[in-house]
Design a protein around this motif. Structure first.
Motif, PDB file in Angstrom:
ATOM      1  N   LEU A  42       0.811  -1.222   0.000  1.00  0.00           N
ATOM      2  CA  LEU A  42       0.000   0.000   0.000  1.00  0.00           C
ATOM      3  C   LEU A  42       0.844   1.272   0.000  1.00  0.00           C
ATOM      4  O   LEU A  42       0.474   2.264  -0.622  1.00  0.00           O
ATOM      5  N   ASP A  43       1.981   1.258   0.715  1.00  0.00           N
ATOM      6  CA  ASP A  43       2.857   2.445   0.675  1.00  0.00           C
ATOM      7  C   ASP A  43       3.307   2.715  -0.760  1.00  0.00           C
ATOM      8  O   ASP A  43       3.317   3.869  -1.218  1.00  0.00           O
ATOM      9  N   HIS A  44       3.713   1.659  -1.446  1.00  0.00           N
ATOM     10  CA  HIS A  44       4.157   1.804  -2.838  1.00  0.00           C
ATOM     11  C   HIS A  44       3.022   2.321  -3.722  1.00  0.00           C
ATOM     12  O   HIS A  44       3.216   3.237  -4.533  1.00  0.00           O
ATOM     13  N   ILE A  45       1.836   1.735  -3.556  1.00  0.00           N
ATOM     14  CA  ILE A  45       0.695   2.148  -4.374  1.00  0.00           C
ATOM     15  C   ILE A  45       0.382   3.626  -4.155  1.00  0.00           C
ATOM     16  O   ILE A  45       0.148   4.380  -5.104  1.00  0.00           O
ATOM     17  N   GLN A  46       0.428   4.053  -2.907  1.00  0.00           N
ATOM     18  CA  GLN A  46       0.166   5.480  -2.638  1.00  0.00           C
ATOM     19  C   GLN A  46       1.290   6.372  -3.152  1.00  0.00           C
ATOM     20  O   GLN A  46       1.038   7.528  -3.511  1.00  0.00           O
ATOM     21  N   SER A  47       2.510   5.845  -3.204  1.00  0.00           N
ATOM     22  CA  SER A  47       3.620   6.658  -3.731  1.00  0.00           C
ATOM     23  C   SER A  47       3.426   6.960  -5.209  1.00  0.00           C
ATOM     24  O   SER A  47       4.015   7.909  -5.742  1.00  0.00           O
ATOM     25  N   LEU A  91      -7.255   0.025   3.479  1.00  0.00           N
ATOM     26  CA  LEU A  91      -7.392   0.995   2.385  1.00  0.00           C
ATOM     27  C   LEU A  91      -8.157   2.224   2.852  1.00  0.00           C
ATOM     28  O   LEU A  91      -7.725   3.364   2.639  1.00  0.00           O
ATOM     29  N   HIS A  92      -9.291   1.990   3.479  1.00  0.00           N
ATOM     30  CA  HIS A  92     -10.127   3.119   3.883  1.00  0.00           C
ATOM     31  C   HIS A  92      -9.455   3.951   4.973  1.00  0.00           C
ATOM     32  O   HIS A  92      -9.656   5.169   5.040  1.00  0.00           O
ATOM     33  N   ALA A  93      -8.646   3.309   5.803  1.00  0.00           N
ATOM     34  CA  ALA A  93      -7.900   4.061   6.823  1.00  0.00           C
ATOM     35  C   ALA A  93      -6.910   5.017   6.186  1.00  0.00           C
ATOM     36  O   ALA A  93      -6.534   6.029   6.782  1.00  0.00           O
ATOM     37  N   ARG A  94      -6.489   4.708   4.965  1.00  0.00           N
ATOM     38  CA  ARG A  94      -5.566   5.571   4.227  1.00  0.00           C
ATOM     39  C   ARG A  94      -6.303   6.550   3.312  1.00  0.00           C
ATOM     40  O   ARG A  94      -5.672   7.252   2.522  1.00  0.00           O
ATOM     41  N   GLY A  95      -7.618   6.559   3.387  1.00  0.00           N
ATOM     42  CA  GLY A  95      -8.391   7.448   2.523  1.00  0.00           C
ATOM     43  C   GLY A  95      -8.516   6.941   1.103  1.00  0.00           C
ATOM     44  O   GLY A  95      -8.777   7.729   0.189  1.00  0.00           O
ATOM     45  N   MET A  96      -8.336   5.637   0.909  1.00  0.00           N
ATOM     46  CA  MET A  96      -8.415   5.051  -0.425  1.00  0.00           C
ATOM     47  C   MET A  96      -9.746   4.343  -0.615  1.00  0.00           C
ATOM     48  O   MET A  96     -10.396   3.946   0.348  1.00  0.00           O
ATOM     49  N   GLN A  97     -10.145   4.182  -1.880  1.00  0.00           N
ATOM     50  CA  GLN A  97     -11.378   3.489  -2.221  1.00  0.00           C
ATOM     51  C   GLN A  97     -11.074   2.086  -2.763  1.00  0.00           C
ATOM     52  O   GLN A  97      -9.980   1.823  -3.259  1.00  0.00           O
ATOM     53  N   LEU A  98     -12.088   1.219  -2.690  1.00  0.00           N
ATOM     54  CA  LEU A  98     -11.949  -0.157  -3.154  1.00  0.00           C
ATOM     55  C   LEU A  98     -13.045  -0.482  -4.167  1.00  0.00           C
ATOM     56  O   LEU A  98     -14.233  -0.300  -3.888  1.00  0.00           O
ATOM     57  N   VAL A  99     -12.620  -0.965  -5.325  1.00  0.00           N
ATOM     58  CA  VAL A  99     -13.538  -1.423  -6.367  1.00  0.00           C
ATOM     59  C   VAL A  99     -13.253  -2.895  -6.643  1.00  0.00           C
ATOM     60  O   VAL A  99     -12.095  -3.277  -6.837  1.00  0.00           O
ATOM     61  N   GLN A 182     -17.241  -2.957   2.637  1.00  0.00           N
ATOM     62  CA  GLN A 182     -17.361  -1.501   2.450  1.00  0.00           C
ATOM     63  C   GLN A 182     -16.880  -1.059   1.075  1.00  0.00           C
ATOM     64  O   GLN A 182     -16.187  -0.044   0.930  1.00  0.00           O
ATOM     65  N   ILE A 183     -17.225  -1.818   0.038  1.00  0.00           N
ATOM     66  CA  ILE A 183     -16.740  -1.489  -1.303  1.00  0.00           C
ATOM     67  C   ILE A 183     -17.288  -0.136  -1.748  1.00  0.00           C
ATOM     68  O   ILE A 183     -18.364   0.297  -1.343  1.00  0.00           O
ATOM     69  N   ASP A 184     -16.506   0.515  -2.609  1.00  0.00           N
ATOM     70  CA  ASP A 184     -16.893   1.830  -3.132  1.00  0.00           C
ATOM     71  C   ASP A 184     -17.366   1.758  -4.573  1.00  0.00           C
ATOM     72  O   ASP A 184     -17.885   2.743  -5.107  1.00  0.00           O
ATOM     73  N   GLY A 185     -17.165   0.604  -5.193  1.00  0.00           N
ATOM     74  CA  GLY A 185     -17.581   0.468  -6.583  1.00  0.00           C
ATOM     75  C   GLY A 185     -17.445  -0.956  -7.067  1.00  0.00           C
ATOM     76  O   GLY A 185     -16.828  -1.804  -6.417  1.00  0.00           O
TER      77      GLY A 185
END
Length: 453
Positions: A42-47, A91-99, A182-185
Motif C-alpha cells: 500500500l505504501d508503494h501504491i500510494q507513492s 485501504l479506507h484508513a488511508r483514505g483510499m477506495q476499493l472497487v 465496504q466497497i466503493d464500486g
C-alpha cells in the motif's frame, strides 16, 4: 456523486496472479491468506498517487477468477472474507477506495447451482438460472444438456439474468460485499454482454441502498453512452483511448489520438458528461504497454498523456516497473507474481515509479487536469498539444515524440500576453505575443505542462 470521481487515480491488481496463487482451485485446501501481501504494497501504491484500488476477481472460482463458483466466499487461494475485510479496512484508513470485479454475465462449471443441475437435470430447482438451457442436446463437455456460453467458452456458463432468483442472488451478494467489505464500486466484467434491463435493475438496486456505489462496465466497442447514463452505469472502460494512445506513438500519428479526444471530450464531444471514463495504458487482458510500444523510450510520454487527458487514469500493477508481456492463449503471463521488494532493489531500465508519482501529484494539484474543459491546440505526426481549462486555471499539455528538437507555435485564443511556466521545468517560462501565439522549444521525446502564471 459517487466516492469515485475525477479526483480518483486507480491502481489495478489482478490478485490471483500478483499474489502467486496456484492456477487451479482444488476446492479442498485450507484458505491461504495471500491477499494479505497487498497490505505490504500500500505504501508503494500510494507513492504512485493512487487513491483507489481496483481488485480483480477475489471470489471462489475454478481457475482465473472469472469462472465464479461462489459469490459469497473469497477464493481459498487468496484467503478468507476476514482477509478481504482487513484489506478494505486498511485501504479506507488511508483514505483510499476499493472497487471489486463483479462477474455477473457468467459463472464457472464449478458454480454450486450448475453442479446441482448436473446432478439433478430437469429436476434441479436451478434449471432456470442458466441461459438457453436445452435438454435435447449435449454440451461440448458431454453434459446431458446444452447451454449458452460466453464468447464460445463453454467453461463459462451464461447466467439467465432475466430470472428473478438469479438477480436476487447477485444483488444479495453485492449487499454483502458492501456491508462486509465496504466497497466503493464494482467493475462489471463483460458489461457489453449484459442486458440493459439487468443493468437498469442493478442501478435501481444500488441507488436504493448505496447511491454512492460507482458502477463501471467493461465495454470494448460501441457508444459508451449506451451503458453509461443516468439509468445504468456511471462509466465504462475507455478502450478507444487505450488503442489511440499506443497507436499514435507506434505509427507517429498523433492525429488518431487527437481525433478520439476531440470526438469524446471536445466542445461537441459526445462524452463530455462522462467524466469518470476509465483510462488505462494496459490491463489484465491486453499486452503490457512496454511490449506494445515499439520504442520504450516513449513510455514516459504515454503516461504523461494518460495523466493529463480527461477521464480517470489507471496503472496496472507492475507496469510502473516496465513489466513486459504479450497476450497469448491464456493470459497468465500478463498477470505475473508481484515481488515488490525485489523490484524496488533492482535497477530496471524502464522504472516509471517516480515519474508516475510526479504526474499524479501534478494532476491532483491542478484542478484543470481533473475537471477542466478539453480543447485541441496543435496536432502533427509527432507533436501534440491540448489545453484543459477550469475557471481561471489554464494548462497546456505538449509532447514531442520526435528525435529532433522542434520549435512550436501554439495559438491560445484570448490569452494575449499571458505568461506560462512549465510545471515539469519550473525554471522555464514563456509569454504569448499580443496575438495569443506562444512560441516554445521542445527537445526530443519531451513533455511540457504549461500553466498560466
Amino acid at each position: 456523486m459517487t466516492t469515485i470521481n475525477q479526483n480518483s487515480i486507480f491502481y489495478h491488481i489482478y490478485p490471483l496472479g500478483a499474489c502467486a496463487a496456484p492456477h487451479f482451485n482444488d476446492f479442498q485446501s485450507e484458505p491461504q491468506p495471500r491477499l494479505r501481501q497487498i497490505l505490504g504494497w500500500l505504501d508503494h501504491i500510494q507513492s504512485l498517487g493512487a487513491n483507489a484500488l481496483y481488485l480483480g476477481p477475489v471470489f471462489e472460482s475454478g481457475s482465473h477468477g472469472y469462472d465464479t463458483a461462489d459469490y459469497f466466499h473469497v477464493d481459498r487461494r487468496l484467503g478468507t472474507r476476514a482477509d478481504l475485510a482487513e484489506l478494505s479496512s486498511a485501504l479506507h484508513a488511508r483514505g483510499m477506495q476499493l472497487v471489486l470485479d463483479g462477474v455477473f454475465n457468467h459463472v464457472g462449471r464449478s458454480f454450486w447451482a450448475f453442479r446441482d443441475l448436473q446432478a439433478k437435470g430437469q429436476n434441479s430447482p436451478y434449471k432456470n438460472w442458466f441461459a438457453d438451457l436445452r435438454f435435447d442436446q449435449r454440451s461440448p463437455f458431454g453434459d446431458p444438456f446444452s447451454y449458452a456460453a460466453w464468447n464460445g467458452h463453454f467453461d463459462l456458463v451464461k447466467l439467465n439474468l432475466a430470472e428473478p432468483a438469479v438477480k436476487q442472488h447477485l444483488f444479495d451478494a453485492i449487499r454483502m460485499w458492501k456491508e462486509e467489505f465496504q466497497i466503493d464500486g464494482i467493475r462489471l466484467d463483460a458489461a457489453d454482454a449484459l442486458s440493459f434491463e439487468f443493468m437498469r435493475d442493478l442501478r435501481s438496486f444500488t441507488n436504493q441502498f448505496d447511491p454512492n456505489l460507482w458502477l463501471m462496465g467493461e465495454v470494448i466497442h460501441g457508444d459508451y453512452r449506451q451503458w453509461a447514463n443516468s439509468e445504468m452505469l456511471h462509466a465504462t472502460t475507455n478502450y478507444e483511448l487505450y488503442k489511440s494512445l499506443y497507436s499514435s506513438f507506434n505509427d507517429s500519428n498523433f492525429f488518431e489520438l487527437a481525433h478520439s479526444l476531440k470526438r469524446q471530450f471536445g466542445a461537441q464531444g459526445i462524452y463530455r458528461d462522462l467524466s469518470t471514463l476509465y483510462n488505462f495504458a494496459d490491463n489484465h487482458d491486453v499486452s503490457r504497454i512496454a511490449s506494445q510500444l515499439q520504442d520504450k523510450q516513449m513510455l514516459h510520454l504515454l503516461y504523461f498523456l494518460l495523466f493529463t487527458m480527461p477521464g480517470i487514469p489507471s496503472v496496472y500493477y507492475g507496469s510502473e516497473f516496465g513489466f513486459e508481456g504479450v497476450k497469448q492463449s491464456d493470459d497468465w503471463n500478463l498477470r505475473p507474481a508481484f515481488e515488490l521488494p525485489q523490484l524496488q532493489n533492482q535497477a530496471l531500465p524502464h522504472d516509471l515509479c517516480g515519474w508516475i508519482g510526479h504526474l499524479a501529484g501534478l494532476r491532483q494539484s491542478q484542478p484543470a487536469l481533473r475537471v477542466g474543459n478539453y480543447e485541441e491546440v496543435l496536432v502533427a505526426s509527432k507533436q501534440f498539444a491540448f489545453s484543459r481549462e477550469s475557471g481561471t486555471e489554464f494548462v497546456v499539455a505538449v509532447v514531442n515524440s520526435g528525435p529532433e528538437q522542434v520549435e512550436l507555435i501554439l495559438l491560445l485564443h484570448g490569452k494575449a500576453n499571458w505568461r506560462f511556466v512549465d510545471l515539469l521545468n519550473p525554471e522555464e517560462s514563456f509569454t504569448c505575443d499580443p496575438s495569443g501565439n506562444l512560441q516554445i522549444s521542445m527537445r526530443p521525446n519531451q513533455a511540457r505542462l504549461l500553466k498560466n502564471s
